[in-house]
Design an enzyme around this catalytic site. Structure first.
Site, short mmCIF file in Angstrom:
data_model
loop_
_atom_site.label_atom_id
_atom_site.label_comp_id
_atom_site.label_asym_id
_atom_site.label_seq_id
_atom_site.Cartn_x
_atom_site.Cartn_y
_atom_site.Cartn_z
N HIS A 76 -6.35 -0.09 7.00
CA HIS A 76 -6.21 -0.66 5.74
C HIS A 76 -4.74 -0.19 5.12
O HIS A 76 -4.91 -0.63 3.73
CB HIS A 76 -7.29 -0.20 4.77
N GLU B 25 -3.14 -6.35 1.09
CA GLU B 25 -3.98 -5.53 0.62
C GLU B 25 -4.07 -5.71 -0.76
O GLU B 25 -2.91 -6.19 -1.51
CB GLU B 25 -3.44 -3.77 0.79
N ALA B 26 -5.28 -5.44 -1.32
CA ALA B 26 -5.51 -6.08 -2.91
C ALA B 26 -6.11 -5.10 -3.52
O ALA B 26 -6.84 -4.05 -3.14
CB ALA B 26 -6.19 -7.28 -3.02
N ASP C 47 -2.28 -2.77 9.82
CA ASP C 47 -3.45 -3.77 10.27
C ASP C 47 -2.67 -4.96 10.62
O ASP C 47 -3.03 -5.61 11.82
CB ASP C 47 -4.21 -4.45 8.86
N ASP D 83 -7.32 -13.83 3.31
CA ASP D 83 -5.92 -13.61 3.06
C ASP D 83 -5.21 -14.69 2.26
O ASP D 83 -4.63 -14.36 1.11
CB ASP D 83 -5.04 -13.21 3.95
N ASP E 216 -1.40 -9.65 6.51
CA ASP E 216 -2.64 -8.98 6.28
C ASP E 216 -2.45 -8.31 4.78
O ASP E 216 -2.05 -7.00 4.81
CB ASP E 216 -3.51 -7.99 7.06
#
Length: 312
Positions: free
Chosen positions: A256, A99-100, A261, A197, A97
């Protein structure tokens, strides 16, 4: 132990039970299962919980989830001698998962860059989280994180400033997977919460970093689709927190955070496997486009991870 296939794509869901497509429905065992299902449908929530407790099964969850759990338990017992579905199932599931980078309102032209690459390694035999990987990534196009992004993910400017760029982190990911003999000694599949993703974040990041899309991530299990098809719930009830809530679980950790996550998604996957769902690849990337994988596709694990070549 037999697992029900919960891998039907949205277009292919037609109400038929996909478990027994290769079996003869005239076998008396299916009549027994149908009679048992009818009986379970008439049970109250308390009766369901009491019966589940009797079999030492999980008793948390909404009534529909409890019914599904009990039906699958009975079905598994009845078909134990008839089916050997699990013989060639994945040894591991790698939950990812990302994060961006992001901005409030996510303007359409904004280029998302991966800033956290977590993996949770789920052993499908023990149904336990066996290992985790986590590295942060230095963004290149928008090196300065927005306040919105910092507050959403908990990832600070200092963390990404000190991090490696994406190709180096990907190399570390591949080395970590190789050390665990994924794709060589052990079969495995990738799993995500939704399509984004892989089809969006990883796809965009590989273009930014001028590397080809990695072959090990070209197919994956979209757990939202699997969950919706297995528990027969609409797509708007497959958000992470709702899936946990419906299964009688609370979110553990910081929402998040990519690693937290991923751990919570793994908990959902474990519960689904316990409830008799055979999580299978249901999405893939082909020529840069997101595609659905047919429910009749043979079960095959992801290839041994290799560092993709740089683009010309």
């Amino acid at each position: 132990m037999g697992r029900q296939h919960c891998r039907i794509s949205d277009q292919e869901t037609n109400g038929k039970n996909s478990t027994a497509s290769s079996n003869d429905f005239s076998d008396p065992v299916y009549k027994e299962i149908a009679i048992t299902n009818g009986y379970i449908n008439r049970m109250t929530r308390d009766e369901l919980r009491s019966k589940l407790a009797e079999f030492k099964l999980e008793t948390r969850g909404v009534k529909d989830v409890l019914k599904k759990r009990l039906k699958n338990y009975y079905k598994k017992q009845k078909l134990m001698q008839k089916e050997a579905i699990n013989g060639d199932y994945y040894d591991y599931i790698c939950v990812v998962d990302f994060e961006a980078t992001c901005e409030e309102g996510n303007p359409p032209e904004f280029m998302h860059e991966i800033i956290e690459f977590p993996i949770v390694l789920l052993n499908t035999h023990t149904l336990e989280i066996e290992d985790t990987f986590q590295q942060y990534v230095k963004p290149e196009i928008n090196p300065k994180l927005s306040n919105f992004c910092i507050s959403l993910t908990g990832i600070t400017q200092d963390i990404v400033d000190k991090a490696d760029t994406f190709p180096r982190v990907l190399q570390n990911v591949i080395e970590w997977m190789r050390q665990r003999e994924l794709g060589t000694k052990y079969s495995y599949s990738m799993l995500t919460d939704g399509s984004w993703d892989m089809s969006k974040f990883l796809n965009i990041q590989c273009r930014i970093s001028r590397i080809k899309y990695p072959s090990f991530a070209k197919k994956w299990i979209n757990i939202r689709k699997s969950y919706g098809n297995f528990y027969k719930v609409p797509r708007n009830q497959t958000k992470l927190t709702i899936m946990l809530e419906k299964l009688g679980m609370n979110y553990d950790g910081r929402p998040h955070s990519g690693l937290d996550d991923s751990k919570n998604i793994a908990r959902i996957a474990i519960r689904m496997l316990q409830d008799g769902c055979e999580l299978r690849v249901n999405e893939r990337m082909h020529a840069g486009q997101l595609m659905t994988v047919s429910s009749s596709a043979p079960l095959e694990g992801a290839p041994a991870p290799q560092m993709p070549r740089y683009r010309n």
